[in-house]
Design an enzyme around this catalytic site. Sequence first.
Site, PDB file in Angstrom:
ATOM      1  N   LEU A 154      40.504  45.438  42.884  1.00  0.00           N
ATOM      2  CA  LEU A 154      39.952  45.224  44.222  1.00  0.00           C
ATOM      3  C   LEU A 154      39.905  43.718  44.476  1.00  0.00           C
ATOM      4  O   LEU A 154      38.855  43.092  44.558  1.00  0.00           O
ATOM      5  CB  LEU A 154      38.564  45.858  44.333  1.00  0.00           C
ATOM      6  N   HIS A 155      41.098  43.123  44.518  1.00  0.00           N
ATOM      7  CA  HIS A 155      41.265  41.680  44.707  1.00  0.00           C
ATOM      8  C   HIS A 155      42.323  41.455  45.765  1.00  0.00           C
ATOM      9  O   HIS A 155      43.096  42.344  46.093  1.00  0.00           O
ATOM     10  CB  HIS A 155      41.702  41.011  43.392  1.00  0.00           C
ATOM     11  N   ALA A 156      42.376  40.254  46.271  1.00  0.00           N
ATOM     12  CA  ALA A 156      43.420  39.827  47.204  1.00  0.00           C
ATOM     13  C   ALA A 156      43.539  40.782  48.384  1.00  0.00           C
ATOM     14  O   ALA A 156      42.565  41.033  49.085  1.00  0.00           O
ATOM     15  CB  ALA A 156      44.738  39.639  46.469  1.00  0.00           C
TER      16      ALA A 156
END
Length: 89
Positions: free
Chosen positions: A14-16
């Site tokens: 759950l990044h970028a």
Amino acid sequence: MAQRHVKIRSKVGLHARPAALFVQAAARAPMDVTVAKLGGNPVNAKSILAVLGMDARHGEEIVITAEGESADQVLDELEAAVNVEAGDA
């Protein structure tokens, strides 16, 4: 209150881009929405800094919570946003 347990399938976690799509979907919700790592403290799902700060990675489980009339629909949208691959968006 509606709650959904979601396993992160996105390779980047759950990044970028998945985090940005997740926060945008949460921001459209007419209710408070929180997200937490399994067993962790919930954070505001409408805050990109809070979501990124969770450091949720591929294969981990998160808990998304929303309260309101359309909570299940909001949870559907957020679950889909969690698992968008970087090349899909």
